[in-house]
Design a protein around this motif. Structure first.
Motif, PDB file in Angstrom:
ATOM      1  N   CYS A  99       0.852  -1.193   0.000  1.00  0.00           N
ATOM      2  CA  CYS A  99       0.000   0.000   0.000  1.00  0.00           C
ATOM      3  C   CYS A  99       0.885   1.239   0.000  1.00  0.00           C
ATOM      4  O   CYS A  99       1.717   1.410   0.885  1.00  0.00           O
ATOM      5  CB  CYS A  99      -0.912   0.006   1.225  1.00  0.00           C
ATOM      6  N   ARG A 100       0.671   2.076  -0.991  1.00  0.00           N
ATOM      7  CA  ARG A 100       1.527   3.264  -1.105  1.00  0.00           C
ATOM      8  C   ARG A 100       1.097   4.346  -0.121  1.00  0.00           C
ATOM      9  O   ARG A 100       1.777   5.363   0.027  1.00  0.00           O
ATOM     10  CB  ARG A 100       1.530   3.814  -2.528  1.00  0.00           C
ATOM     11  N   GLN A 101      -0.028   4.161   0.551  1.00  0.00           N
ATOM     12  CA  GLN A 101      -0.465   5.152   1.533  1.00  0.00           C
ATOM     13  C   GLN A 101       0.072   4.829   2.929  1.00  0.00           C
ATOM     14  O   GLN A 101       0.809   5.598   3.515  1.00  0.00           O
ATOM     15  CB  GLN A 101      -1.995   5.236   1.550  1.00  0.00           C
ATOM     16  N   CYS A 102      -0.271   3.648   3.455  1.00  0.00           N
ATOM     17  CA  CYS A 102       0.212   3.297   4.800  1.00  0.00           C
ATOM     18  C   CYS A 102       1.559   2.595   4.745  1.00  0.00           C
ATOM     19  O   CYS A 102       2.152   2.304   5.778  1.00  0.00           O
ATOM     20  CB  CYS A 102      -0.813   2.431   5.530  1.00  0.00           C
ATOM     21  N   ASP A 103       2.049   2.299   3.549  1.00  0.00           N
ATOM     22  CA  ASP A 103       3.377   1.721   3.347  1.00  0.00           C
ATOM     23  C   ASP A 103       3.489   0.306   3.927  1.00  0.00           C
ATOM     24  O   ASP A 103       4.589  -0.170   4.171  1.00  0.00           O
ATOM     25  CB  ASP A 103       4.454   2.628   3.956  1.00  0.00           C
ATOM     26  N   GLU A 104       2.363  -0.345   4.154  1.00  0.00           N
ATOM     27  CA  GLU A 104       2.424  -1.708   4.681  1.00  0.00           C
ATOM     28  C   GLU A 104       2.319  -2.728   3.548  1.00  0.00           C
ATOM     29  O   GLU A 104       1.639  -2.504   2.556  1.00  0.00           O
ATOM     30  CB  GLU A 104       1.283  -1.940   5.681  1.00  0.00           C
ATOM     31  N   THR A 105       3.006  -3.833   3.732  1.00  0.00           N
ATOM     32  CA  THR A 105       2.976  -4.913   2.764  1.00  0.00           C
ATOM     33  C   THR A 105       2.294  -6.115   3.390  1.00  0.00           C
ATOM     34  O   THR A 105       2.654  -6.533   4.485  1.00  0.00           O
ATOM     35  CB  THR A 105       4.397  -5.291   2.323  1.00  0.00           C
ATOM     36  N   THR A 106       1.292  -6.656   2.715  1.00  0.00           N
ATOM     37  CA  THR A 106       0.551  -7.784   3.260  1.00  0.00           C
ATOM     38  C   THR A 106       0.465  -8.915   2.233  1.00  0.00           C
ATOM     39  O   THR A 106       0.498  -8.678   1.030  1.00  0.00           O
ATOM     40  CB  THR A 106      -0.882  -7.379   3.645  1.00  0.00           C
ATOM     41  N   CYS A 107       0.375 -10.126   2.732  1.00  0.00           N
ATOM     42  CA  CYS A 107       0.181 -11.289   1.875  1.00  0.00           C
ATOM     43  C   CYS A 107      -1.308 -11.436   1.590  1.00  0.00           C
ATOM     44  O   CYS A 107      -2.135 -11.273   2.493  1.00  0.00           O
ATOM     45  CB  CYS A 107       0.697 -12.552   2.562  1.00  0.00           C
ATOM     46  N   LEU A 108      -1.642 -11.744   0.369  1.00  0.00           N
ATOM     47  CA  LEU A 108      -3.036 -12.000   0.005  1.00  0.00           C
ATOM     48  C   LEU A 108      -3.156 -13.460  -0.428  1.00  0.00           C
ATOM     49  O   LEU A 108      -3.180 -13.761  -1.621  1.00  0.00           O
ATOM     50  CB  LEU A 108      -3.481 -11.069  -1.132  1.00  0.00           C
ATOM     51  N   PRO A 109      -3.216 -14.357   0.538  1.00  0.00           N
ATOM     52  CA  PRO A 109      -3.160 -15.788   0.198  1.00  0.00           C
ATOM     53  C   PRO A 109      -4.394 -16.272  -0.546  1.00  0.00           C
ATOM     54  O   PRO A 109      -4.354 -17.301  -1.199  1.00  0.00           O
ATOM     55  CB  PRO A 109      -3.020 -16.470   1.566  1.00  0.00           C
ATOM     56  N   SER A 110      -5.481 -15.516  -0.463  1.00  0.00           N
ATOM     57  CA  SER A 110      -6.695 -15.978  -1.132  1.00  0.00           C
ATOM     58  C   SER A 110      -6.598 -15.809  -2.642  1.00  0.00           C
ATOM     59  O   SER A 110      -7.314 -16.470  -3.391  1.00  0.00           O
ATOM     60  CB  SER A 110      -7.904 -15.208  -0.603  1.00  0.00           C
ATOM     61  N   THR A 111      -5.715 -14.928  -3.070  1.00  0.00           N
ATOM     62  CA  THR A 111      -5.599 -14.675  -4.506  1.00  0.00           C
ATOM     63  C   THR A 111      -4.502 -15.564  -5.090  1.00  0.00           C
ATOM     64  O   THR A 111      -3.319 -15.309  -4.917  1.00  0.00           O
ATOM     65  CB  THR A 111      -5.253 -13.204  -4.763  1.00  0.00           C
ATOM     66  N   VAL A 112      -4.924 -16.590  -5.768  1.00  0.00           N
ATOM     67  CA  VAL A 112      -3.975 -17.550  -6.314  1.00  0.00           C
ATOM     68  C   VAL A 112      -3.425 -17.018  -7.634  1.00  0.00           C
ATOM     69  O   VAL A 112      -4.148 -16.380  -8.402  1.00  0.00           O
ATOM     70  CB  VAL A 112      -4.651 -18.908  -6.536  1.00  0.00           C
ATOM     71  N   LEU A 113      -2.150 -17.285  -7.853  1.00  0.00           N
ATOM     72  CA  LEU A 113      -1.551 -16.858  -9.110  1.00  0.00           C
ATOM     73  C   LEU A 113      -2.060 -17.725 -10.247  1.00  0.00           C
ATOM     74  O   LEU A 113      -2.077 -18.947 -10.141  1.00  0.00           O
ATOM     75  CB  LEU A 113      -0.031 -16.988  -9.045  1.00  0.00           C
ATOM     76  N   PRO A 114      -2.460 -17.104 -11.353  1.00  0.00           N
ATOM     77  CA  PRO A 114      -2.861 -17.882 -12.510  1.00  0.00           C
ATOM     78  C   PRO A 114      -1.645 -18.531 -13.160  1.00  0.00           C
ATOM     79  O   PRO A 114      -0.531 -18.025 -13.053  1.00  0.00           O
ATOM     80  CB  PRO A 114      -3.491 -16.841 -13.446  1.00  0.00           C
ATOM     81  N   ALA A 115      -1.855 -19.649 -13.815  1.00  0.00           N
ATOM     82  CA  ALA A 115      -0.757 -20.323 -14.498  1.00  0.00           C
ATOM     83  C   ALA A 115      -0.285 -19.464 -15.659  1.00  0.00           C
ATOM     84  O   ALA A 115      -1.082 -18.846 -16.356  1.00  0.00           O
ATOM     85  CB  ALA A 115      -1.217 -21.691 -14.997  1.00  0.00           C
TER      86      ALA A 115
END
Lengths: 141, 141
Positions: A99-115
């Motif tokens: 996030c460019r506002q709060c500068d925090e980095t979070t994992c989004l495990p629900s979003t799977v990478l497409p092949a």
DNA sequence: GCTAATTTGCACCGGTTATGCAAATTTCCT
DNA sequence: AGGAAATTTGCATAACCGGTGCAAATTAGC
């Protein structure tokens, strides 16, 4: 992650439970977002930067955390999902959101990478997908 | 990119054509892979590192190049596709492939990123997908 | 409790990204 | 073309991040 027995968590990844490691792990569990070496150093008083550095490296080698390059220049670390076994190569094939506002980095495990369909003769071994934008908290004003 | 008129390329992105910038652009055009600041410094003789650094920053601000974090620690730069306009936010929504054998990073523009489904209330502005592995040249022995 | 192995803390190094400022260059105007 | 203003360049210098060597402290094994 909830109701942590810190010693048990370390033992599950075959990491000797020293005082330093327990403190760093406690800090990691308390934080939701990924943390940098500087974050841990500031969050814990009376700590040596190098020792924290090596502690995080140890955690990474034993697959307790994975490292994230979110484009800020500093490597960040986040706790691995439970599925990560200490002896198999771990895959953090989820999105890392910065996030460019709060500068925090979070994992989004629900979003799977497409092949991906790579061009001919390219062999993929690892991949990382980082998204920059505004996180849910900052979007809710 | 072919048969370059370097001055014309700079003018199209509204960058004043100084001697330094022409040399750096010439170097960028000649190289296929993404280049780091250190690469340019070594490739061009009698150059000041800081000046090259600022030249690349200028190129990036004017969307002549985009920067790539390939996990090696050093930022790399590659020429943007023609579609990048100097006034609109540029999207380098292609894969950046880093070969762990020859250590070169290349853009794979043919591989388009699939649309992502982000969780509720997350807003994406930019994204980068980096793949580590073996490139086509190194796979052909 | 004692010895061996591991871990920690300090000193120190190197690379990358940056900033301030004066000199050089380029641009703009006449 | 000439000359002033704006931009760009080069040098000094520094912040920050990641990393190594080594001796002291801590932990593990017996």
């Amino acid at each position: 992650m909830q109701t942590h027995n810190l010693e048990r968590t370390l033992a599950a990844k075959r990491i000797s439970p020293t005082a330093m490691r327990l403190r760093v792990l406690e800090y990691l569990v308390a934080r939701e977002a990924a943390v940098s070496l500087a974050d841990v150093e500031k969050g814990l008083s009376h700590t040596d930067r190098i020792t924290v550095y090596r502690t995080l490296k140890t955690f990474e080698e034993h697959h307790l955390v994975h490292s994230i390059e979110d484009g800020t220049g500093a490597t960040k670390y986040a706790l691995c999902a439970e599925e990560c076994r200490p002896d198999t190569p771990h895959h953090d094939l989820h999105i890392h959101f910065h996030c460019r506002q709060c500068d925090e980095t979070t994992c989004l495990p629900s979003t799977v990478l497409p092949a991906l369909q790579l061009p001919e003769a390219y062999t993929a071994e690892e991949m990382s997908l980082t998204v920059q934008g505004i996180c849910n908290k900052c979007n809710h004003h």
